[in-house]
Design a protein around this motif. Structure first.
Motif, PDB file in Angstrom:
ATOM      1  N   ALA A 129     -12.409  13.860  16.052  1.00  0.00           N
ATOM      2  CA  ALA A 129     -12.052  14.322  17.386  1.00  0.00           C
ATOM      3  C   ALA A 129     -13.309  14.836  18.082  1.00  0.00           C
ATOM      4  O   ALA A 129     -14.175  15.439  17.440  1.00  0.00           O
ATOM      5  N   ILE A 130     -13.409  14.574  19.369  1.00  0.00           N
ATOM      6  CA  ILE A 130     -14.561  15.050  20.146  1.00  0.00           C
ATOM      7  C   ILE A 130     -14.146  16.332  20.853  1.00  0.00           C
ATOM      8  O   ILE A 130     -13.282  16.322  21.721  1.00  0.00           O
ATOM      9  N   SER A 138     -25.107  14.058  27.949  1.00  0.00           N
ATOM     10  CA  SER A 138     -26.419  14.599  27.587  1.00  0.00           C
ATOM     11  C   SER A 138     -26.944  13.954  26.311  1.00  0.00           C
ATOM     12  O   SER A 138     -28.129  13.595  26.217  1.00  0.00           O
ATOM     13  N   VAL A 139     -26.059  13.806  25.330  1.00  0.00           N
ATOM     14  CA  VAL A 139     -26.479  13.223  24.048  1.00  0.00           C
ATOM     15  C   VAL A 139     -26.862  11.753  24.233  1.00  0.00           C
ATOM     16  O   VAL A 139     -27.884  11.293  23.706  1.00  0.00           O
ATOM     17  N   SER A 140     -26.058  11.023  24.992  1.00  0.00           N
ATOM     18  CA  SER A 140     -26.363   9.602  25.210  1.00  0.00           C
ATOM     19  C   SER A 140     -27.680   9.440  25.960  1.00  0.00           C
ATOM     20  O   SER A 140     -28.489   8.559  25.639  1.00  0.00           O
ATOM     21  N   GLY A 150     -28.422  16.525  19.455  1.00  0.00           N
ATOM     22  CA  GLY A 150     -27.728  17.524  18.665  1.00  0.00           C
ATOM     23  C   GLY A 150     -26.268  17.182  18.488  1.00  0.00           C
ATOM     24  O   GLY A 150     -25.471  17.366  19.413  1.00  0.00           O
ATOM     25  N   VAL A 151     -25.904  16.682  17.315  1.00  0.00           N
ATOM     26  CA  VAL A 151     -24.516  16.349  17.013  1.00  0.00           C
ATOM     27  C   VAL A 151     -24.122  17.093  15.742  1.00  0.00           C
ATOM     28  O   VAL A 151     -24.796  16.966  14.711  1.00  0.00           O
ATOM     29  N   VAL A 164     -28.015  21.774  23.084  1.00  0.00           N
ATOM     30  CA  VAL A 164     -26.805  21.079  23.525  1.00  0.00           C
ATOM     31  C   VAL A 164     -26.211  20.403  22.294  1.00  0.00           C
ATOM     32  O   VAL A 164     -26.835  19.524  21.698  1.00  0.00           O
ATOM     33  N   THR A 165     -25.025  20.853  21.912  1.00  0.00           N
ATOM     34  CA  THR A 165     -24.404  20.343  20.688  1.00  0.00           C
ATOM     35  C   THR A 165     -23.136  19.575  21.031  1.00  0.00           C
ATOM     36  O   THR A 165     -22.248  20.091  21.711  1.00  0.00           O
ATOM     37  N   LEU A 166     -23.067  18.347  20.569  1.00  0.00           N
ATOM     38  CA  LEU A 166     -21.821  17.585  20.651  1.00  0.00           C
ATOM     39  C   LEU A 166     -21.064  17.823  19.354  1.00  0.00           C
ATOM     40  O   LEU A 166     -21.552  17.506  18.269  1.00  0.00           O
ATOM     41  N   TRP A 167     -19.869  18.388  19.480  1.00  0.00           N
ATOM     42  CA  TRP A 167     -19.080  18.731  18.296  1.00  0.00           C
ATOM     43  C   TRP A 167     -18.113  17.601  17.963  1.00  0.00           C
ATOM     44  O   TRP A 167     -17.265  17.241  18.782  1.00  0.00           O
ATOM     45  N   LEU A 168     -18.242  17.069  16.767  1.00  0.00           N
ATOM     46  CA  LEU A 168     -17.306  16.064  16.253  1.00  0.00           C
ATOM     47  C   LEU A 168     -16.541  16.683  15.088  1.00  0.00           C
ATOM     48  O   LEU A 168     -17.142  17.214  14.158  1.00  0.00           O
TER      49      LEU A 168
END
Length: 294
Positions: A129-130, A138-140, A150-151, A164-168
């Motif tokens: 889930a995102i 931002s990540v792309s 940052g993932v 900037v963190t993309l949370w998965l």
């Protein structure tokens, strides 16, 4: 995958045999789009691109929930991934339709054109889930610029490790639940959210709620699962009793349900290893199981 298609000419409708699913015709396109938009994984318009744009524009909400939208010309020369290319799977479906029809897939997402796996595509492929889709852009952009991204891929609620963190959130956990009959649904929801917070676990990491079959129509459980789009998995007392392992024992629960423990046994039966044991309060019992340590 639930796919609905519409064409506007005999030639367009004739593709249904090669596509392997029905192609509607003769229905006003706006009416057709409204009917299927919310309940479809993908919509395919066989006709002009502008018709599709005008039909779905009033219905669009969010890239994480909108269905894939594709357009193929009636001659089958091109199939365009129009919307939800990554999370909705339109890019992938365009490729599949191209194989069936001989059309050329038209993909416009920059990551795909450069051969870079987009973070949201990876998330879908790995059943994550995102949590904050607003960070995808931002990540792309960073990936396309060749910068570090940052993932964070975790079930845990932790401090952001990157600017900037993309949370998965991997959907790996099962919530085992038991409760007193006719427990207040608001109280049940509040207790579950508090339980997850106390254990630093994201709600988005849940893939199911499990309980005994006596509770399959319990309003609190049914409402919670509906609100958070989670399946409710139920088991008989015999099935729960047969689960191997050491579990908390309750004479009262055994006398009432026929098995000495519901939440832990149901969580393990549906979800793997017991990660968080029975927590009981105010007529509600909860436990957490998963296929790996968290």
């Amino acid at each position: 995958m639930i796919i609905h298609a519409i064409a506007f000419t005999d030639r367009g409708q004739s593709w249904q045999q090669q596509l392997g699913f029905p192609v509607d015709r003769g229905i006003p396109v706006m009416e057709w789009a409204r009917k299927y938009f919310d309940d479809s994984d993908a919509l395919l318009f066989i006709g002009a691109c502008g018709i599709a744009v005008r039909a779905v524009a009033p219905l669009l909400r969010d890239k994480t929930t909108d269905p894939a939208v594709l357009v193929m010309d009636e001659a089958g020369k091109h199939v365009i991934s129009l919307l939800s290319g990554h999370i909705g799977g339109a890019n992938m479906l365009a490729g599949e339709i191209a194989l069936k029809t001989g059309a050329v897939p038209v993909i416009t997402t920059a990551t795909d054109l450069r051969g870079i796996t987009a973070a949201d595509t990876w998330a879908v492929e790995h059943d994550c889930a995102i949590e904050n889709p607003e960070a995808i852009k931002s990540v792309s952009s960073a990936m396309l610029a060749g910068h570090a991204v940052g993932v964070a891929i975790t079930e845990r609620q932790i401090d952001p490790p990157f600017p900037v963190t993309l949370w998965l959130r991997p959907r790996t956990l099962v919530l085992g639940a038991g409760c007193r009959r006719d427990i207040d649904p608001d109280a049940f929801e509040e207790k579950v959210l508090s339980f997850l917070k106390e254990n630093s676990v994201s709600l988005l990491a849940l893939r199911a709620v499990a309980t005994i079959d006596l509770k399959q129509h319990e309003p609190a459980l049914v409402r919670f699962c509906s609100r958070y789009s989670l399946p409710l998995q139920v088991y008989s007392a015999d099935e729960l009793r047969a689960v191997p392992g050491i579990f908390a024992h309750s004479d009262f629960v055994e006398k009432t349900t026929g098995v000495d423990n519901v939440c832990e046994r149901a969580a393990v039966l549906a979800g793997g290893s017991l990660l968080v044991g029975k927590t009981a309060a105010e007529g509600i019992t909860l436990a957490l199981a998963g296929t790996r340590e968290i």
